[in-house]
Design a protein around this motif. Structure first.
Motif, PDB file in Angstrom:
ATOM      1  N   THR A   1       0.806  -1.220   0.000  1.00 25.12           N
ATOM      2  CA  THR A   1       0.000   0.000   0.000  1.00 25.12           C
ATOM      3  C   THR A   1       0.842   1.275   0.000  1.00 25.12           C
ATOM      4  N   TRP A   2       2.146   1.138   0.120  1.00 25.11           N
ATOM      5  CA  TRP A   2       3.071   2.288   0.017  1.00 25.11           C
ATOM      6  C   TRP A   2       4.346   1.801  -0.656  1.00 25.11           C
ATOM      7  N   ASP A   3       4.827   2.507  -1.653  1.00 21.31           N
ATOM      8  CA  ASP A   3       6.049   2.151  -2.384  1.00 21.31           C
ATOM      9  C   ASP A   3       6.077   0.681  -2.804  1.00 21.31           C
TER      10      ASP A   3
ATOM     11  N   LYS B   1      11.706  -4.485  -0.554  1.00 18.32           N
ATOM     12  CA  LYS B   1      11.366  -4.892   0.815  1.00 18.32           C
ATOM     13  C   LYS B   1       9.861  -4.934   1.047  1.00 18.32           C
ATOM     14  N   ASN B   2       9.093  -4.295   0.171  1.00 17.88           N
ATOM     15  CA  ASN B   2       7.642  -4.281   0.333  1.00 17.88           C
ATOM     16  C   ASN B   2       6.928  -5.307  -0.539  1.00 17.88           C
ATOM     17  N   ALA B   3       7.686  -6.209  -1.149  1.00 12.67           N
ATOM     18  CA  ALA B   3       7.090  -7.168  -2.083  1.00 12.67           C
ATOM     19  C   ALA B   3       6.064  -8.059  -1.397  1.00 12.67           C
ATOM     20  N   HIS B   4       5.031  -8.395  -2.148  1.00  9.76           N
ATOM     21  CA  HIS B   4       4.012  -9.348  -1.687  1.00  9.76           C
ATOM     22  C   HIS B   4       4.454 -10.727  -2.165  1.00  9.76           C
TER      23      HIS B   4
ATOM     24  N   GLY C   1       8.753   1.318 -12.360  1.00  8.32           N
ATOM     25  CA  GLY C   1       7.718   2.088 -11.681  1.00  8.32           C
ATOM     26  C   GLY C   1       8.231   3.338 -10.995  1.00  8.32           C
ATOM     27  N   ALA C   2       9.341   3.226 -10.300  1.00 11.82           N
ATOM     28  CA  ALA C   2       9.869   4.391  -9.583  1.00 11.82           C
ATOM     29  C   ALA C   2      10.213   5.517 -10.550  1.00 11.82           C
ATOM     30  N   GLN C   3      10.787   5.162 -11.712  1.00  8.19           N
ATOM     31  CA  GLN C   3      11.138   6.174 -12.702  1.00  8.19           C
ATOM     32  C   GLN C   3       9.889   6.814 -13.322  1.00  8.19           C
ATOM     33  N   GLN C   4       8.766   6.100 -13.297  1.00  6.33           N
ATOM     34  CA  GLN C   4       7.518   6.635 -13.850  1.00  6.33           C
ATOM     35  C   GLN C   4       6.644   7.288 -12.776  1.00  6.33           C
ATOM     36  N   GLY C   5       7.205   7.498 -11.605  1.00  8.83           N
ATOM     37  CA  GLY C   5       6.488   8.204 -10.561  1.00  8.83           C
ATOM     38  C   GLY C   5       5.597   7.345  -9.695  1.00  8.83           C
ATOM     39  N   LEU C   6       5.741   6.028  -9.806  1.00  8.51           N
ATOM     40  CA  LEU C   6       4.915   5.133  -8.994  1.00  8.51           C
ATOM     41  C   LEU C   6       5.582   4.913  -7.633  1.00  8.51           C
ATOM     42  N   THR C   7       5.618   5.966  -6.867  1.00  7.46           N
ATOM     43  CA  THR C   7       6.209   5.930  -5.532  1.00  7.46           C
ATOM     44  C   THR C   7       5.205   6.487  -4.523  1.00  7.46           C
ATOM     45  N   GLY C   8       5.420   6.144  -3.270  1.00  9.03           N
ATOM     46  CA  GLY C   8       4.547   6.660  -2.224  1.00  9.03           C
ATOM     47  C   GLY C   8       3.241   5.908  -2.130  1.00  9.03           C
TER      48      GLY C   8
END
Length: 352
Positions: free
Chosen positions: A43-45, A50-53, A72-79
Motif C-alpha cells: 500500500t506504500w512504495d 522490501k515491500n514485495a508481496h 515504476g519508480a522512474q515513472q512516478g509510482l512511488t509513495g
C-alpha cells in the motif's frame, strides 16, 4: 484484477494459476483503458523490494494497457498506492466528461490488503497507537483521502449529481481468528473473518451515492451483494439483459430499492468457499459444511453442524443455530442453495 493473469506466461502466484489457460486482461473483458495488478501489492512504495508481496518481480506489479511497468519508480509510482490508482482514474473521467461520453470507472484499491505499509504523513496521525495499528489506520486514511478526492473532482466537473458511486469492501478482515500483525481490521460483533461464510466474512461496509435519485443519509436492511451491480446499472440505463435461461444472473436490480419500492429482497444470495456453502434470505441464513472441523476463520462458539440456520435479523452474531426450531426454513433454503450450486456448475462447464 483477480479475473485472470495479465500475462499468458507468468503469474505472481506461480504456475498453479496456469497463466497459459487463465490469461485475461481487462481489455479482453471490455475495458478501454486500464491500469492494474494481478493481485494485491504493498500500500506504500510497491516497487521497493522490501515491500514485495511474496517474491519480488515487476511482472507482479502494475500493468498499463497490456504493458508491464518494470520501471515504476522512474515513472512516478512511488509513495501512496491508493493515490497512484486515483492518479490514473481521474484523467480518464476528465477526458470522458470533456468529450460528453458517459463513463464507467472501476477503482479497486489494494488498501487495506496485505502488505499493509503506511506512509510517513499518515503514520504521523496515529503516533499514539502501537506500530501494527498505526500502519493499518494509516492505509485506510490514505484510501479515504482518495475517495474524497474523487468526489471533489466529480463536483468540480459538474457531474456529481448524475454520477452513481458504489463503494464496498470485498470481504471480512484478514487475520485468524482475530487481528494479527498489521491486519488489524475488526468485524465487530460478527462471527468469522475473511475466508468464512459467517457474517464476519461476507457482511461488509457498503454505500451507494447518486444525488439525482437517492436521498442522502438513507439506510436499508435489505440484503444486497456485488452481483447486483450489473443488473442495477443495466436497469438504470434501460439495457435489457439476455434471457436468464441462456445466461443466469445471481443478482437483482436494486433500482426499486433506490426508489423506495422494495422492502424485501426477492432473490436470496448464495456463497460458496472450498466446499462450504451459504444462502442468505431476508431473515434467515442457511450454512452448509462438508467438514465438521471448525475453520480457523470461525471465532464462534456454536457447535459446527452439517446444516446450520441463523436468524440474522435478530442474531447477527450467529450465536444460536435455530435449524431444529425451523425445519421448514431449512428445507426451503436447502432447495434454493442446491439449485444455485447446480446453476454455478452449469455456468462453469459452459465457460470451460
Amino acid at each position: 484484477w483477480h479475473l485472470g493473469t495479465l500475462s499468458p506466461t507468468f503469474s505472481g502466484k506461480g504456475a498453479q494459476r496456469h497463466p497459459e489457460r487463465n490469461y485475461m486482461t481487462p481489455s479482453m473483458a471490455g475495458f478501454d483503458e486500464w491500469f492494474s495488478t494481478e493481485y494485491a501489492v504493498a500500500t506504500w512504495d510497491p516497487y521497493l523490494r522490501k515491500n514485495a508481496h511474496g517474491r519480488f518481480d515487476p511482472r507482479a506489479l502494475y500493468w498499463h494497457n497490456g504493458k508491464c511497468i518494470t520501471d515504476g519508480a522512474q515513472q512516478g509510482l512511488t509513495g501512496c498506492d491508493s493515490r497512484m490508482i486515483m492518479d490514473r482514474a481521474i484523467p480518464f473521467i476528465e477526458q470522458s466528461v470533456a468529450s460528453g461520453r458517459p463513463f464507467l470507472t472501476v477503482i479497486w484499491f489494494h488498501a487495506p490488503h496485505q502488505p499493509v505499509v503506511g506512509g510517513p504523513p499518515y503514520l504521523a496521525q496515529y503516533a499514539q497507537y502501537p506500530e501494527n495499528q498505526r500502519h493499518y489506520y494509516a492505509v485506510i486514511t490514505a484510501l479515504d483521502d482518495q475517495v474524497g478526492r474523487l468526489t471533489r473532482k466529480l463536483e468540480s466537473l459538474g457531474v456529481a449529481r448524475q454520477t452513481m458511486i458504489w463503494f464496498c469492501s470485498d470481504n471480512g478482515p484478514e487475520g485468524n481468528p482475530g487481528p494479527k500483525g498489521r491486519s488489524q481490521g475488526s468485524a465487530g460483533p460478527l462471527r468469522g473473518r475473511k475466508r468464512s461464510l459467517y457474517e464476519g466474512g461476507i457482511r461488509v461496509p457498503a454505500f451507494v451515492t447518486w444525488p439525482a435519485a437517492i436521498e442522502p443519509g438513507r439506510r436499508t436492511s435489505v440484503p444486497a451483494v456485488t452481483s447486483d451491480l450489473f443488473p442495477t446499472v443495466a436497469d438504470v440505463l434501460g439495457i435489457a439483459s439476455p434471457a436468464k435461461d441462456d445466461r443466469p444472473y445471481d443478482g437483482i436490480s436494486l433500482r426499486p430499492l433506490f426508489e423506495q419500492r422494495m422492502e424485501r429482497r426477492p432473490l436470496p444470495i448464495g456463497f460458496q468457499y472450498r466446499g462450504d456453502m451459504a444462502v442468505v434470505d431476508n431473515r434467515f441464513k442457511l450454512v452448509h459444511h462438508t467438514n465438521l472441523k471448525r475453520h480457523r476463520s470461525d471465532n464462534g462458539k456454536v457447535p459446527v453442524a452439517t446444516w446450520e440456520l441463523y436468524d440474522v435479523t435478530d442474531d447477527r452474531s450467529e450465536s444460536a443455530n435455530v435449524a431444529a426450531e425451523h425445519p421448514e426454513e431449512v428445507r426451503r433454503l436447502r432447495k434454493i442453495l442446491e439449485e444455485w450450486r447446480r446453476s454455478c456448475q452449469r455456468s462453469s462447464e459452459r465457460n470451460g
